[in-house]
Design a protein around this motif. Sequence first.
Motif, short mmCIF file in Angstrom:
data_model
loop_
_atom_site.label_atom_id
_atom_site.label_comp_id
_atom_site.label_asym_id
_atom_site.label_seq_id
_atom_site.Cartn_x
_atom_site.Cartn_y
_atom_site.Cartn_z
N VAL A 146 0.84 -1.20 0.00
CA VAL A 146 0.00 0.00 0.00
C VAL A 146 0.88 1.26 0.00
CG1 VAL A 146 -1.62 1.36 1.40
CG2 VAL A 146 -1.98 -1.11 1.09
N GLU A 172 3.29 1.55 -3.27
CA GLU A 172 2.52 1.80 -4.49
C GLU A 172 1.66 3.05 -4.36
OE1 GLU A 172 2.42 -0.41 -7.32
OE2 GLU A 172 4.15 -1.39 -6.38
N LYS A 220 -1.02 3.45 -2.54
CA LYS A 220 -2.43 3.04 -2.66
C LYS A 220 -3.27 3.44 -1.45
CE LYS A 220 -2.01 0.27 -6.43
NZ LYS A 220 -2.70 0.52 -7.70
N ARG A 257 -3.63 -6.68 -4.71
CA ARG A 257 -4.41 -5.94 -5.70
C ARG A 257 -5.89 -5.95 -5.36
NH1 ARG A 257 -0.37 -7.75 -9.54
NH2 ARG A 257 -1.42 -9.75 -9.76
N THR A 315 -6.66 -3.52 -2.40
CA THR A 315 -6.47 -2.10 -2.69
C THR A 315 -7.47 -1.61 -3.73
OG1 THR A 315 -4.68 -2.73 -4.20
CG2 THR A 315 -4.03 -1.94 -2.04
N GLU A 316 -7.78 -2.46 -4.70
CA GLU A 316 -8.78 -2.06 -5.70
C GLU A 316 -10.17 -1.99 -5.08
OE1 GLU A 316 -8.29 -4.92 -8.81
OE2 GLU A 316 -6.31 -4.13 -9.35
N LEU A 321 -6.23 2.08 4.27
CA LEU A 321 -7.13 1.90 3.13
C LEU A 321 -8.48 2.59 3.35
CD1 LEU A 321 -6.37 -1.84 2.28
CD2 LEU A 321 -5.62 0.20 1.02
#
Lengths: 189, 850
Positions: B58, B61, B63, B197, B200-201, B237
Amino acid sequence: MGVRTWLGEWPMFRQATGSDPLGRGAAVQSPRTRALEPRTREADEVVKSVCPYCAVGCGQNIYVRDGRVTQIEGDPDSPISRGRLCPKGSASTSLVTSPTRVTTVKYRRPYGTEWEDLDLDTALDMIADRVLDARRRGWQDTDDQGRVLRRTLGFSSLGGATLDNEENYLIKKLFMALGAIQVENQARI
Amino acid sequence: MAEAHPVGFQWVMEAKARGATVIHVDPRFTRTSAVADLHVPFRAGADIAFLGGLINYVLTEGKDFREYVTAFTNAAELVGEDFADADVEGVFSGYNAETGRYDPISWQMDGAYEAPAAGQRDHWEPELREEHAAFTSDTAGGVGDQAYAPSDPERDDTLQHPRCVYQVLKRHYARYTPEAVSRVCGMGVEQFLAVARAITENSGRERTTAWVYSVGWTHHTVGAQYIRAASILQTLLGNMGRPGGGILALRGHASIQGSTDIPTLYDLLPGYIPMPNAHLHEDLQSFLDADAAKTGFWGHMDAYLVSLLKAWWGDAATPENDFAFDYLPRLTGNHGTYGIVRDQIDRKTFGYFLVGENPAVGHANGKMQRLGMANLDWLVVRDMQMIESASFWKDGPEIETGELRTEDIGTEVFFLPCANHTEKSGTFTNTQRLLQWRREAVHPPGDARSELHFYFHLGKKIREKLAGSTDDRDRPLLDLTWDYPTFGVHEEPDPQSVLAEINGFDADGNHLASYTQMKADGTTSGGCWIYTGVFKDGVNQADRRTPGAEQTWVAPEWGWAWPANRRTLYNRASADADGKPWSERKAYVWWDEESGSWTGHDIPDFEATKAPSYRPPEGATVEDALSGTDAFIMQANGKAWLYAPTGLADGPMPTHYEPVESPVANLLHDQQDNPAREDIDRAWNRLNPAMSETYPYVFLTYRLTEHHTAGGMSRFLGYLSELQPEFFCEVSPALARERNLEHLGYATLISARTAIEARVLVTERMKPLRIGDQRIHQIGLPYHWGSNGLSVGDPANDLLGVVMDPNVHIQESKVATCDIQPGRRPRGPALLEFVESYRRKAGVEPGGIT
């Protein structure tokens, strides 16, 4: 008995001509099975409850007849469980009506080899005496640095996660008044 | 979750039906894995490496949900210059190798002391407090409160300063790369990245991700840090306080949440008020100064505690006597369950109540448990069935081996039958903090009574025996409020009267509606402040049963959730800094400008009329010190802590340590295992050496759908015993070949504690893992069995030793090592020699009962 009635009692005929072509309902009923009723229908009352196993808190309906639990079903009103119960919750009728349940006080004297019977009031009185004795023997007013402790390490308690909030409250309250700090339950396990 | 909380799992399946991705991270392939989109097998005990890897992903990147992070967390605050990270070595600054403990003073923020809202609240020894007072001397409070004064740390809102929390965190987790995670956890890099992925997506304005865990995360020497790692990830997040988010603990007993809230636990008072530790010259004020923050809602601990003391000691609790604060006994360290059992064995404590718990089967190191009970003067067991903890003196495993003889065991045992859940009224608190009232359906049979009955009458009897005592130590008992109305031939106390006392009253005897009405002047009472409101308006709110189909999806009219019937905690964070929902899709509570108040689907977990634009004036205290964006209202600074400057016993940031019994070396840090962990070094608690060839395999314990905990409520039932009739071990085909184990045959599992036998289940559900250049086998063991009931078997917990997390004193029972051999275990004294031979081979000191 006319031929029509005779034929009408024949399951194969009913299955072929009636509304139950797969033979899983009305078509295969006999007069005896047709007269059977679920024991939930005979209940004197249905009492709202909660499953005693895990912490999801599924709603249960307790069916009672003549002062005894006859069946336990999931409560469809519950927004948590929507009427469902898992294998354990579904087995809770046999939990509460278990033939191996112990319903009288059992007593094992020190160094004894067998259980003995004991009157409940006598047991309570003996336990109260033992609590006070252990409390006295384990009492600490202060520690070696002079800090006030005002407690006993003479006895302890384990359990609470299967009990009601009100019960945990009385345990904690009584133990604190006794000065007994060693109270623990499954949350540490 | 599908195995142990199957009915709750229906909601996961509902979510999946609506498009949610379900990922199951578990060493075993279970009924949950079977319906998950992705099952990620990995090595037990490697979770912080895994979660740390996700945090690293996280942060590297970029994110993180930046607006959420800047609004609601301490990411911008600067850590003090004295702090040194764990780094390669794996040990933070402040560690004392002699005591095996940390002094957290160097973890503090730059220019402020921040008080913990939970955990190690009172580890400020007097000299540390003095030292600390130097930089927080301009405080709002009176004498003695210097340690917990509000002050703002230095900050950098660009998140660039090398000492800001965001950068400190980033550096700490930099070594937790996907490749490193893959090596430590035994999962593929691609597999790890697929999870990274996916989460985070699925996080941000429009979407939220939830993490669900159980004791697979808590039963470790670093258990509290597992949960911390998840909170860091979820906060980065933006998944806290929002619908579909959170870190959800699936708890395992009907009211284990309730017994934590109203704690039958040694270190807490009701409502998470810490039990007082022993200090010189301590009074109510100095306790509050040392244990409660001055800002945030814990700033009202005085009102919560005084109301509790008034509930317990009524008119005897007066301002003149500090509201009987001195009636409370004091702690001097760890008095947790394993320490108690050690003291039983040492004959330092003499009596034991077991109420609805079966430690002879359900606790780690069963031998230790049974040995403790065999050294008592008296034992009271309250249960429905003849559980192993009641009959250990007659048929326990140590009787079979000859280690103990019935005729030599002096323990006096009282078995008292208890009422079951249909035979008494009362509340359970479920895993989502929901109190639900059960109504009594039938009377208990014979001598069976509720615990309410037992403890009420025991208390009455003790008070009668002490009547007239002039001994000072008896005052708390004699002054206790203990006069609940009773009904029926057995004089059952009225549970509603107890719930009403827990809820609390004002000076006129009216039921309190909210904990915000509690006062520190002794004019209110209440036995557990977070439960205040459950008897609002004199109505038992926990007994509300509006059918789910007749109300909103939040279902606020079914039962009652603490606090204040809020269903999602910290839900202020479901709106942005300005109070607007992050998105229409995820709207939950929001600020309504027109009415000047918070509104939404749930009860706002925030002051109803505090505008998002509110900024505290200089010197403000309690909730007034929190701004309109400080969503985490129990925190002294209103922020979610990505870095915890205080409150933890083993470091401000979670760090991967190997389990104490691990087959591999720590590949991330030099330090092998948690340097602050707690041990019990005794002959009956020998540990397998790490990386031992004698005990080469990992085992983990777990539950089955068809059984419950230590079996007292399942092994005695016909249906459930038929569904899961026997103790078994799950092994992979590869391990079966390696050790000549035959499917459906028997195997013997050996540790430094003992050896047990189980039927063998050879299954592809268990996968060998590649860790570094080693192949690691894991063995699964359901832990429900003992010698009594319809379905019997060896207790899996007998195989475990006890080594503990230093924050919560919970044992590492979800990962340990053993050997496995085909065939049944030796019987009688031969078993002892067999286990000793393994200890000798492994270089472990002689063990067992000495």
